[in-house]
Scaffold this motif. Structure first.
Motif, PDB file in Angstrom:
ATOM      1  N   MET A 171       0.850  -1.181   0.000  1.00  0.00           N
ATOM      2  CA  MET A 171       0.000   0.000   0.000  1.00  0.00           C
ATOM      3  C   MET A 171       0.884   1.228   0.000  1.00  0.00           C
ATOM      4  SD  MET A 171      -2.879   0.850   2.754  1.00  0.00           S
ATOM      5  CE  MET A 171      -1.839   2.053   3.505  1.00  0.00           C
ATOM      6  N   VAL A 172       0.432   2.256  -0.695  1.00  0.00           N
ATOM      7  CA  VAL A 172       1.227   3.463  -0.747  1.00  0.00           C
ATOM      8  C   VAL A 172       0.278   4.659  -0.705  1.00  0.00           C
ATOM      9  CG1 VAL A 172       1.339   3.795  -3.248  1.00  0.00           C
ATOM     10  CG2 VAL A 172       3.288   4.413  -1.870  1.00  0.00           C
TER      11      VAL A 172
ATOM     12  N   ALA B 298      -0.269  -2.690  -8.477  1.00  0.00           N
ATOM     13  CA  ALA B 298      -1.243  -1.827  -7.795  1.00  0.00           C
ATOM     14  C   ALA B 298      -0.578  -0.559  -7.286  1.00  0.00           C
ATOM     15  CB  ALA B 298      -1.885  -2.584  -6.648  1.00  0.00           C
ATOM     16  N   ILE B 299       0.659  -0.693  -6.788  1.00  0.00           N
ATOM     17  CA  ILE B 299       1.391   0.465  -6.269  1.00  0.00           C
ATOM     18  C   ILE B 299       1.723   1.423  -7.412  1.00  0.00           C
ATOM     19  CG2 ILE B 299       3.505   1.178  -5.088  1.00  0.00           C
ATOM     20  CD1 ILE B 299       2.085  -0.395  -3.151  1.00  0.00           C
ATOM     21  N   ALA B 300       2.160   0.839  -8.534  1.00  0.00           N
ATOM     22  CA  ALA B 300       2.514   1.683  -9.688  1.00  0.00           C
ATOM     23  C   ALA B 300       1.304   2.472 -10.146  1.00  0.00           C
ATOM     24  CB  ALA B 300       3.046   0.810 -10.820  1.00  0.00           C
ATOM     25  N   ILE B 301       0.141   1.798 -10.190  1.00  0.00           N
ATOM     26  CA  ILE B 301      -1.085   2.485 -10.631  1.00  0.00           C
ATOM     27  C   ILE B 301      -1.449   3.587  -9.639  1.00  0.00           C
ATOM     28  CG2 ILE B 301      -3.555   2.201 -11.015  1.00  0.00           C
ATOM     29  CD1 ILE B 301      -2.923  -0.616 -12.089  1.00  0.00           C
ATOM     30  N   THR B 302      -1.368   3.272  -8.342  1.00  0.00           N
ATOM     31  CA  THR B 302      -1.713   4.273  -7.329  1.00  0.00           C
ATOM     32  C   THR B 302      -0.809   5.495  -7.447  1.00  0.00           C
ATOM     33  OG1 THR B 302      -2.164   2.392  -5.892  1.00  0.00           O
ATOM     34  CG2 THR B 302      -2.223   4.568  -4.893  1.00  0.00           C
ATOM     35  N   ILE B 303       0.477   5.261  -7.588  1.00  0.00           N
ATOM     36  CA  ILE B 303       1.420   6.387  -7.656  1.00  0.00           C
ATOM     37  C   ILE B 303       1.108   7.274  -8.856  1.00  0.00           C
ATOM     38  CG2 ILE B 303       3.839   6.975  -8.093  1.00  0.00           C
ATOM     39  CD1 ILE B 303       4.674   4.886  -6.160  1.00  0.00           C
TER      40      ILE B 303
END
Lengths: 288, 135
Positions: free
Chosen positions: B54-55, B85-90
């Motif tokens: 999670m980020v 998922a982290i890449a998308i969130t960032i």
């Protein structure tokens, strides 16, 4: 609104059930505009089933609200009827007409019994009319709901189908994008692409936009997002399939994609990707 | 208080984030890392975030700050093993990580780092070439 009529509605119906049914079926069969898709046998079946459930529900006393549990069986039957009729090629109005056509034989029973201009009779007519209207509309509604569910499912399938991620070579994946690139599509493209990158351990991803009809600022924005997410994963993105008009549009719109590697065709992109991976090819003309 | 261990391998520092990466730990890591870089005169930092699930925007900023600090201390920073998922969130959060290098696996990241460190000792031009190849 429940008004007591001198002879309760349900008694009137159960008394003349057979007569009403035969008259109703006769009327329906003689109707020229009737959809030919519904066979006579099934029409007879559904008519008698409808009358039976109608009588049952009315006997329980609730004639106003078809959402109540007394009408549960009826609603179920209508939903089924609507679905089978739709698959037989009937329009929702045909199905609704089937129910509305019950009014004629039903009202014919009401008025002679109680006489013209009788307030009780007209109250009963009004009540029954309202009820049958509701039931008819219910079939139309069910029809629409079923169709909407189909549309939603197809939309979802289309979204999933339209974003295949192809492994082109060891360490190279490609996504041929087809159709308009909106945010929902971008989300799915990103998710599947990034997952595939992890699964295959690919260093290079090729985004082919040959099938994207137009590129506006929003589409470009979505492309950039995909590219930067791919970069964060540790892979490199090449955008290919940029048609001349699209290249001009991008320049006209002043979209800055300087730091993204772009190629005119997918072939060029694959060549570039392989070269970066250290692959080289030789063509042997004598074997052609 | 929990601290993330920083391992030294040759010229390179190795950081693997395996605990719950909350704000306080992140700040402590930033401080520890900058000190370690100077103490060991490290030429590269490899940060493995494959266990990070999670980020938020603060984490994104911390990661960006780590790379900026490392850059100021003449040290390359490579982020490896980021989850999709982290890449998308960032990207959705609009966080840009300028000057940070990324690699899919720790192995790739280590190769990238050693290449960069090697070419830097050989001369400025080849380092630029190396960077251009990877960006």
């Amino acid at each position: 609104m429940t008004r007591e009529t001198a002879v309760p509605l349900h008694e009137m119906i159960s008394g003349a059930k057979e007569e009403i049914l035969t008259e109703w079926i006769k009327n329906q069969l003689s109707d020229k505009s009737r959809s030919k898709g519904v066979p006579e046998a099934s029409l007879r079946n559904s008519s008698s089933e409808f009358i039976r459930l109608f009588e049952e529900a009315i006997t329980k006393g609730n004639v106003d609200d078809i959402e109540k549990p007394e009408w549960e069986e009826m609603r179920h039957m209508l939903a089924e009827l609507s679905a089978t009729r739709a698959s037989q090629g009937s329009t929702p109005s045909d199905t609704a007409k089937f129910i509305f056509s019950l009014k004629e034989p039903l009202f014919a029973r009401l008025t002679p019994e109680k006489g013209q201009g009788n307030t009780e009779a007209s109250a009963a007519v009004w009540q029954l009319s309202l009820l049958l209207d509701k039931l008819g509309l219910y079939t139309a509604e069910t029809f629409q709901r079923t169709r909407e569910a189909i549309i939603r499912r197809q939309q979802k399938e289309m979204l999933e189908m339209s974003t295949p991620v192809i492994k082109v070579w060891d360490g190279v994946v490609a996504v041929p994008l087809i159709g308009t690139l909106d945010s929902a599509r971008t989300q799915i493209v990103m998710e599947t692409l990034l997952q595939k990158i992890v699964d295959t351990g690919s260093r290079i991803a090729i985004l082919d936009i040959t099938g994207v009809p137009t590129v506006d600022t929003q589409t470009a924005q979505h492309l950039m997002k995909t590219v930067s997410a791919t970069r964060l994963m540790g892979a490199e993105c090449i955008i290919s399939g940029i048609r001349p008009q699209i290249a001009q549009t991008i320049v006209h719109l002043g979209i800055d994609i300087n730091d993204i590697v772009t190629k005119a065709t997918m072939a060029d992109a694959i060549k570039e990707a392989l070269a970066r991976g250290g692959w080289s090819f030789e063509r042997h003309l004598e074997s052609v | 208080m929990d601290r993330i261990p920083i391992l030294k391998i040759g010229d390179v520092l190795l950081v693997t984030i395996q605990v719950d990466f909350h704000d306080r730990i992140a700040i402590a890591l930033l401080e520890d890392l900058s000190e370690k870089i100077v103490d060991n005169s490290a030429k590269g930092v490899l940060i493995d975030i494959s266990a990070l699930e999670m980020v938020d925007s603060f984490m994104g900023r911390i990661l960006g700050n780590i790379s900026k600090t490392a850059k100021l201390l003449d040290c390359h920073c490579v982020l490896v093993g980021m989850q999709p998922a982290i890449a998308i969130t960032i990207t959705e959060l609009g966080i840009t990580l300028p000057g940070i290098y990324t690699a899919l696996t720790a192995e790739d990241g280590m190769k990238l780092l050693t290449d960069m460190v090697k070419s830097k000792t050989n001369g400025k031009t080849s380092a630029k070439k190396q960077e251009a190849k990877w960006r």
